[in-house]
Design an enzyme around this catalytic site. Structure first.
Site, PDB file in Angstrom:
ATOM      1  N   GLU A 109     -20.909 -66.529  -9.676  1.00  0.00           N
ATOM      2  CA  GLU A 109     -20.265 -65.311  -9.125  1.00  0.00           C
ATOM      3  C   GLU A 109     -20.370 -64.000  -9.729  1.00  0.00           C
ATOM      4  O   GLU A 109     -20.350 -63.131  -9.251  1.00  0.00           O
ATOM      5  CB  GLU A 109     -18.732 -65.730  -9.256  1.00  0.00           C
ATOM      6  CG  GLU A 109     -18.132 -66.909  -8.514  1.00  0.00           C
ATOM      7  CD  GLU A 109     -16.776 -67.218  -8.663  1.00  0.00           C
ATOM      8  OE1 GLU A 109     -15.889 -66.941  -7.623  1.00  0.00           O
ATOM      9  OE2 GLU A 109     -16.352 -67.713  -9.546  1.00  0.00           O
ATOM     10  N   GLU A 129     -16.570 -75.617  -9.217  1.00  0.00           N
ATOM     11  CA  GLU A 129     -14.941 -75.499  -9.405  1.00  0.00           C
ATOM     12  C   GLU A 129     -14.260 -76.765  -8.883  1.00  0.00           C
ATOM     13  O   GLU A 129     -13.526 -77.267  -9.466  1.00  0.00           O
ATOM     14  CB  GLU A 129     -14.489 -74.217  -9.046  1.00  0.00           C
ATOM     15  CG  GLU A 129     -14.795 -73.283 -10.059  1.00  0.00           C
ATOM     16  CD  GLU A 129     -16.136 -72.256  -9.746  1.00  0.00           C
ATOM     17  OE1 GLU A 129     -16.429 -71.323 -10.133  1.00  0.00           O
ATOM     18  OE2 GLU A 129     -16.854 -72.857  -8.843  1.00  0.00           O
TER      19      GLU A 129
END
Length: 255
Positions: A109, A129
């Protein structure tokens, strides 16, 4: 800002920010987030700097959030600026990510927060995640679908699997591929080329290109918060981080 945790160098109109936690694969804790934010502010205010680069020390870009710190209730983000002090920040100057090794979870990210990604051919990208009962909350799942085909973005988000740099380039995530150990050199060459141009024109061009696809990002982030906040407050989220720290398989309860 700790010069040991986050380093800043300036050369030929280019500011280089280096996350320097190689022993932790450059995992981001609050100190790193504060250091990166301070570095960005310093370079944004320096009129001699036209373009920025963010990279990681020790052959790894960033392995994401420091899960041990998260399990203790510590978040590696800054209000209004996001994860690592960057993912929600409004940065006026072009930002290039120079990726060696892993750009995973928050690290992926962080790379996505850059305007251009230069990666070594041996680099790996992913948002794993879901494997820890979490969601890529630093804008990754929102930006992936704007960067690559819908199905590819969905596959990465739902499986948590990694993809190599070559595949990431095919999907539009990576702009340039470099030899192993040469990502920063390639990023510097590109940044210096940008830095030879008019600084006002560079800023304006970035604002227009970025704004054309990110016009609704703040609304999307607010919408995202309502979806992911319950996940981050769940027992599964703590279990996923704890299981990672204890090097065991997580035991999900769905609560």
């Amino acid at each position: 800002m700790s010069e040991e945790i986050v380093k800043v160098d300036i050369t030929d109109g280019v500011g280089v920010i280096t996350i320097n936690r190689p022993e932790a694969k450059n995992a981001v804790n609050l100190e790193v987030a504060e250091g990166v934010a301070a570095a960005v502010d310093k370079l944004e205010a320096d009129d001699s700097v036209v373009a920025l680069i963010i990279t990681g020390a020790g052959g790894t870009f960033c392995s994401g959030m420091d899960l041990k710190a998260f399990a203790q209730g510590k978040r590696p983000s800054i209000p209004g600026r996001g994860f690592a002090g960057v993912t929600e920040a409004e940065i006026a100057k072009p930002l290039i990510a120079a990726v060696e090794g892993y750009a995973l979870a928050g690290g992926c990210e962080l790379a996505l927060a850059a305007d251009i990604i230069v990666a070594a051919k041996t680099a790996q990208f992913g948002i794993p995640e879901v494997k820890r009962g979490l969601v890529a909350a630093a804008g990754g799942v929102l930006k992936l679908a704007k960067t690559m085909p819908y199905g590819a973005a969905m596959e990465l988000a739902l499986t948590g699997d990694f993809i190599p740099a070559e595949r990431a380039q095919q999907l539009g995530l990576v702009t340039r591929i470099a030899d192993e150990g040469k990502a920063l050199d390639e990023a510097l060459a590109l940044a210096k080329k940008i830095a030879t141009n008019g600084p006002l024109a560079v800023k304006a061009s970035k604002q227009l290109v970025s704004g054309s696809i990110k016009w609704m990002d703040k609304d999307l982030l607010a919408w995202q918060a309502g979806i992911i906040d319950p996940v981050f407050k769940s027992s599964d989220a703590i279990e996923g981080a704890t299981a990672f720290a204890e090097k065991r398989a997580p035991k999900w309860t769905g609560s």
